[in-house]
Design an enzyme around this catalytic site. Structure first.
Site, short mmCIF file in Angstrom:
data_model
loop_
_atom_site.label_atom_id
_atom_site.label_comp_id
_atom_site.label_asym_id
_atom_site.label_seq_id
_atom_site.Cartn_x
_atom_site.Cartn_y
_atom_site.Cartn_z
N ASN A 1 37.69 45.59 34.79
CA ASN A 1 37.84 44.72 33.60
C ASN A 1 36.44 44.24 33.23
OD1 ASN A 1 37.21 41.99 34.64
ND2 ASN A 1 39.01 42.27 35.92
N ASP B 1 40.83 43.36 45.81
CA ASP B 1 41.52 42.57 44.78
C ASP B 1 42.89 42.06 45.25
OD1 ASP B 1 39.85 42.32 42.55
OD2 ASP B 1 40.37 44.31 41.79
N ASN C 1 49.77 39.80 40.72
CA ASN C 1 49.85 41.10 40.04
C ASN C 1 50.79 42.15 40.63
OD1 ASN C 1 46.26 40.92 39.45
ND2 ASN C 1 47.95 40.00 38.34
N ARG D 1 47.29 46.52 30.92
CA ARG D 1 47.70 46.73 32.32
C ARG D 1 49.20 46.98 32.48
NH1 ARG D 1 44.12 44.97 36.18
NH2 ARG D 1 42.00 45.01 35.39
N HIS E 1 45.15 40.60 30.78
CA HIS E 1 46.47 40.20 31.29
C HIS E 1 46.95 39.03 30.44
CE1 HIS E 1 46.02 41.62 35.77
NE2 HIS E 1 46.90 42.39 35.15
N ASP F 1 48.25 36.40 31.49
CA ASP F 1 47.91 35.12 32.13
C ASP F 1 46.46 34.70 31.90
OD1 ASP F 1 46.33 36.54 33.95
OD2 ASP F 1 47.65 36.20 35.66
N CYS G 1 46.12 33.66 38.79
CA CYS G 1 46.21 34.98 39.44
C CYS G 1 46.14 34.91 40.95
CB CYS G 1 45.07 35.91 39.07
SG CYS G 1 44.21 35.68 37.62
N1 ARG Z 1 39.84 42.17 39.54
C1 ARG Z 1 41.23 42.01 39.30
C2 ARG Z 1 41.71 43.07 38.33
O1 ARG Z 1 41.02 43.37 37.40
C3 ARG Z 1 41.53 40.65 38.77
C4 ARG Z 1 42.98 40.39 38.56
C5 ARG Z 1 43.24 39.03 38.00
N2 ARG Z 1 44.60 38.80 37.90
C6 ARG Z 1 45.24 38.28 36.83
N3 ARG Z 1 46.51 38.06 36.92
N4 ARG Z 1 44.62 38.04 35.69
O2 ARG Z 1 42.76 43.64 38.47
#
Ligand code: ARG
Length: 299
Positions: free
Chosen positions: A42, A86, A92, A167, A196, A198, A292
């Protein structure tokens, strides 16, 4: 009740019309002993490879954990795995649900990035050990779904908000809404910094949401506007740099949020919320913050 809604003209109900759902009692967290930024999936991770201070990250995680305890949630902990940097972002890998008879269910995710796919079985094992009814998406038909990163429960209601575009796939919500027999309001995400749901929508209580408007389409904003009486808007700086919308408000009253979100926090207080600021700087490097770093559960 199973239905996926993609435009405001399909919204023929208000939140009050939807059956109530209990507030979560528990939280699941993954201890970040092996947390780091090892790859870039990301935009927030760009230039951060190898830059996580593991000791600081652990201290931050402990403070987040203690805040969830302070607001009255029972914290369950899973140990993370070497090689899955992660895994700490345990919003997630799954989407849990409690049905009207009090039975616990969970959908397991299909992670979008190959680097994160191996996290899922470890989380799955925890749900199996705790007696959840397991549900799976058809991997031949659905390419990805990243759990509560994109699927967010409306506080106290059997209603789900589902982000898609980066995603998670829109098709995932068809299966989920049929299985849980609930409506899902699907929101397309259009800015890759807000990959995301969230990262750009935080549901504070059944009438109030915190959003970053530019992450959504006009159609999405129309649905958000129709469903909430009060909408707090985060600035680009607080949303993108400080992950203001990745706050967590598990009880409709206490908001746990990355420190320094000055404007959002004033707005939250003006609307009667109690604000608990915490540093998650090491996790911002990976594109995540408070929301997250945990999974809300019902016991
Ligand atoms: N580095 C992780 C990814 O890109 C961060 C995930 C963060 N999670 C979230 N629910 N926004 O998958």
């Amino acid at each position: 009740m199973g239905q996926v809604i993609t435009s405001a003209d399909q919204l023929d109900f208000t939140a009050q019309d939807i059956p109530s759902m209990p507030l979560p009692t528990d939280v699941l967290m993954v201890r970040p002993l092996h947390y780091s930024v090892d790859y870039v999936i990301n935009p927030h991770m760009a230039d951060q490879v190898g830059k996580v201070d593991k000791i600081v990250a652990n201290n931050e995680w402990e403070l987040v954990r203690s805040l969830f305890e302070q607001v009255g949630l029972n914290v369950n902990i899973i140990e993370d795995q070497n090689g899955l940097p992660d895994m700490v972002f345990c919003a997630n890998q799954s989407l849990p649900y409690i049905d009207e008879d009090g039975k616990q269910h969970v959908f397991m995710s299909i992670m979008h990035a190959d680097q994160r796919k191996e996290e899922v079985p470890y989380i799955e094992q925890w749900y199996r050990q705790h007696g959840y009814e397991m549900h799976y998406l058809d991997e031949d038909k659905i390419s990805d779904f990243e759990g509560c990163g994109d699927a967010i429960w409306h506080t106290g209601r059997r209603l789900l908000w589902g982000g898609y575009g980066y995603r998670s796939s829109l098709e995932a919500y068809e299966t989920i809404s049929e299985t849980f027999d609930i409506p899902i309001i699907a929101l397309e995400l259009v800015d890759e910094s807000f990959y995301h749901l969230d990262t750009c929508l935080c549901i504070l209580d059944k009438n109030t949401a915190l959003i970053y408007p530019d992450a959504f389409t006009q159609q999405g904003l129309a649905m958000i506007n129709q469903m909430f009486d009060t909408i707090i808007k985060a600035s680009k700086y607080e949303a993108e740099e400080l992950f203001a919308c990745n706050a967590s408000c598990p009880d409709g009253r206490n908001v746990i949020i990355q420190q320094g979100c000055t404007d959002v926090n004033k707005n939250l207080r003006d609307n009667g919320f109690s604000v608990h600021e915490v540093s998650t700087y090491e996790f911002l490097k990976s594109g995540g913050s408070v929301f997250c770093m945990k999974m809300l559960l019902w016991s």
